[in-house]
Scaffold this motif. Structure first.
Motif, short mmCIF file in Angstrom:
data_model
loop_
_atom_site.label_atom_id
_atom_site.label_comp_id
_atom_site.label_asym_id
_atom_site.label_seq_id
_atom_site.Cartn_x
_atom_site.Cartn_y
_atom_site.Cartn_z
N LYS A 192 0.93 -1.29 -0.10
CA LYS A 192 -0.01 0.12 -0.04
C LYS A 192 0.76 1.37 -0.05
N GLU A 193 2.01 1.36 0.75
CA GLU A 193 2.78 2.25 1.03
C GLU A 193 3.46 2.58 -0.42
N MET A 194 3.85 1.54 -1.05
CA MET A 194 4.72 1.67 -2.13
C MET A 194 3.73 2.24 -3.39
N LYS A 195 2.42 1.84 -3.44
CA LYS A 195 1.54 2.27 -4.29
C LYS A 195 1.40 3.62 -4.13
N GLU A 196 0.95 3.90 -3.09
CA GLU A 196 0.69 5.50 -2.73
C GLU A 196 1.90 6.34 -3.08
N ALA A 197 3.22 5.75 -3.20
CA ALA A 197 4.24 6.63 -3.65
C ALA A 197 4.49 6.56 -5.25
N GLY A 198 3.59 5.90 -5.84
CA GLY A 198 3.41 5.95 -7.29
C GLY A 198 4.11 4.84 -7.98
N GLN A 199 4.62 3.85 -7.27
CA GLN A 199 4.92 2.61 -7.89
C GLN A 199 3.88 1.68 -8.32
N LEU A 200 4.04 0.86 -9.39
CA LEU A 200 2.98 -0.04 -10.15
C LEU A 200 3.37 -1.32 -9.32
N VAL A 201 2.80 -1.58 -8.10
CA VAL A 201 3.21 -2.63 -7.30
C VAL A 201 1.77 -3.32 -6.88
N PHE A 202 1.78 -4.55 -7.08
CA PHE A 202 0.27 -5.17 -6.49
C PHE A 202 0.51 -6.41 -5.91
N GLY A 203 -0.31 -6.73 -4.99
CA GLY A 203 -0.59 -8.11 -4.24
C GLY A 203 -0.99 -7.87 -2.84
N PRO A 204 -0.63 -8.77 -2.13
CA PRO A 204 -0.27 -10.09 -2.47
C PRO A 204 -1.11 -11.04 -3.17
N TYR A 205 -0.71 -11.86 -4.06
CA TYR A 205 -1.42 -12.96 -4.70
C TYR A 205 -1.24 -14.13 -4.12
N SER A 206 -2.14 -14.89 -4.20
CA SER A 206 -1.87 -16.43 -3.69
C SER A 206 -1.19 -17.02 -5.06
N ALA A 207 -0.16 -17.71 -4.56
CA ALA A 207 0.86 -18.11 -5.77
C ALA A 207 0.17 -19.30 -6.44
N ASP A 208 -0.65 -20.28 -5.71
CA ASP A 208 -1.18 -21.41 -6.30
C ASP A 208 -1.99 -21.33 -7.48
N SER A 209 -2.68 -19.89 -7.62
CA SER A 209 -3.69 -19.70 -8.78
C SER A 209 -2.81 -18.71 -9.83
N PHE A 210 -2.07 -18.19 -9.28
CA PHE A 210 -1.28 -16.86 -9.91
C PHE A 210 -0.84 -17.41 -10.96
N PHE A 211 -0.02 -18.16 -11.27
CA PHE A 211 0.42 -18.81 -12.52
C PHE A 211 -0.45 -19.73 -13.36
N GLY A 212 -1.27 -20.63 -12.71
CA GLY A 212 -2.16 -21.31 -13.38
C GLY A 212 -3.33 -20.64 -14.26
N SER A 213 -3.64 -19.30 -13.76
CA SER A 213 -4.62 -18.75 -14.38
C SER A 213 -4.14 -17.76 -15.29
N ASP A 214 -2.66 -17.83 -15.58
CA ASP A 214 -2.15 -16.85 -16.44
C ASP A 214 -1.85 -15.48 -15.97
#
Length: 348
Positions: free
Chosen positions: A233-255
């Protein structure tokens, strides 16, 4: 780098009992590779001759005592040692590790002195390299010490890039090792590398959760809610395009990974298992964040096939090409950074 010569690629030979020398020789058996760079292998004439004869290669090479004397249009071998080390294909030996480190040290020294432009490392065995004067879990940590930087293990292909918050540490130590400062530092490294090394001005980065399902709101663990989410949240508010945290098990399988320029995984296997599943044989291990460019193939010593002539050299070849491309990208980035007027002209 002088304009009159090709990019010099320093190559450490890796474990003599593994497939390192084989993938190197297979790569440069194709003479067209010499159009792209000048290879400089750190080993010895006797060692390379033994390996090429044992594996049935007909490749010719030029022996030199100093990387600065390497000749364009030839495969160059720097004589780091004069003796003939014993080669026992497929075996983990103390001697195999000792000569792997001799080669690596010589290659890094030449890199620091500007005698080679980039470094490509053949695989080592993390156990037999350990010695009184070499106590590093692998290439990455040693290179971070030698090449002035905070390193990031960054596995890359043309369409998939996975960095690691933690790399060669035990799984039981992962959660404790991940701190807000570490997340900020590694995210900054991956963002800077994407800009400088890969030519992506505004990179979009995904972070994977520490726990299964990113903790399920604290049911499976509190680290994601208490550490990961506030920093993101802090990094996004600083303007960085950073997202997550994503659940790793579905992240790659769902493309889901295809929507981002890079993914930052919490620990080694979380990032490398999907990376190697999707890209094995074409992936490259790149150490981002250093003052110099270093790449490596995405596989190990492969003792089980060493000496049989069965090794696939594609990942080593990709590591070579990636090192050359990153070197050129860095030169262009630095030139544009130092000359803003040229940057504006390019953007038009």
């Amino acid at each position: 780098m002088q304009e009159s010569r090709k990019i010099r690629v320093g190559i450490s030979i890796g474990d003599l009992n593994g497939i390192g020398c084989e993938v190197i020789l297979k790569t440069f058996e194709d003479a067209r590779m010499l159009d792209f760079c000048t290879p400089v292998i750190f080993a010895s004439n006797k060692t390379v001759t033994y390996q090429k004869n044992a594996l049935g290669f007909t490749i010719n090479y030029n022996g030199v005592h100093d990387a600065a004397k390497a000749i364009d249009g030839k495969v160059n071998v720097v004589n780091v040692w004069k003796e003939t080390p014993k080669v026992e294909f497929g075996k983990e030996t103390k001697e195999g590790g000792m000569y792997a480190i001799k080669s690596l040290r010589a290659a890094v020294k030449a890199l620091k002195e500007g005698k080679v432009d980039v470094l490509v490392t053949a695989p080592i065995n993390k156990k037999n390299i350990q010695a009184d004067d070499f106590k590093f879990p692998g290439h990455t940590d040693y290179l971070a010490k030698e090449l002035d930087g905070e390193s990031l293990m960054f596995m890359v292909t043309n369409d998939l890039r996975v960095g690691l918050l933690t790399d060669h540490i035990a799984v039981k130590d992962v959660a404790e090792a991940i701190t807000p400062d570490l997340i900020r530092a590694k995210t900054h490294l991956i963002e800077k590398s994407l800009q400088m090394d890969f030519g992506i001005p505004r990179p979009k980065i995904a972070l994977l959760g520490i726990n299964p399902h990113s903790g399920d709101h604290g049911v499976i663990g509190k680290e994601d809610d208490e550490i990961m989410k506030p920093v993101i949240k802090e990094m996004k508010e600083a303007g960085q395009l950073v997202f997550g945290p994503y659940s790793a098990d579905s992240f790659f399988g769902s493309d889901g990974y295809k929507k981002f320029d890079a993914i930052l995984a919490a620990y080694h296997d979380q990032g490398l298992i999907p990376f190697k599943t999707l890209s094995f044989g074409n992936g490259v291990n790149y150490t981002a964040g250093l003052s110099k460019v270093r790449t490596s193939p995405d596989h190990g010593t492969a003792y089980e096939i060493a000496g049989k002539g069965e090794a696939d050299h594609n990942s080593f070849k990709e590591a070579l090409f990636k090192a050359i491309q990153i070197f050129k990208n860095r030169e262009e980035y630095l030139e544009l950074t130092e000359n803003p007027l040229k940057k504006q002209k390019v953007r038009r």
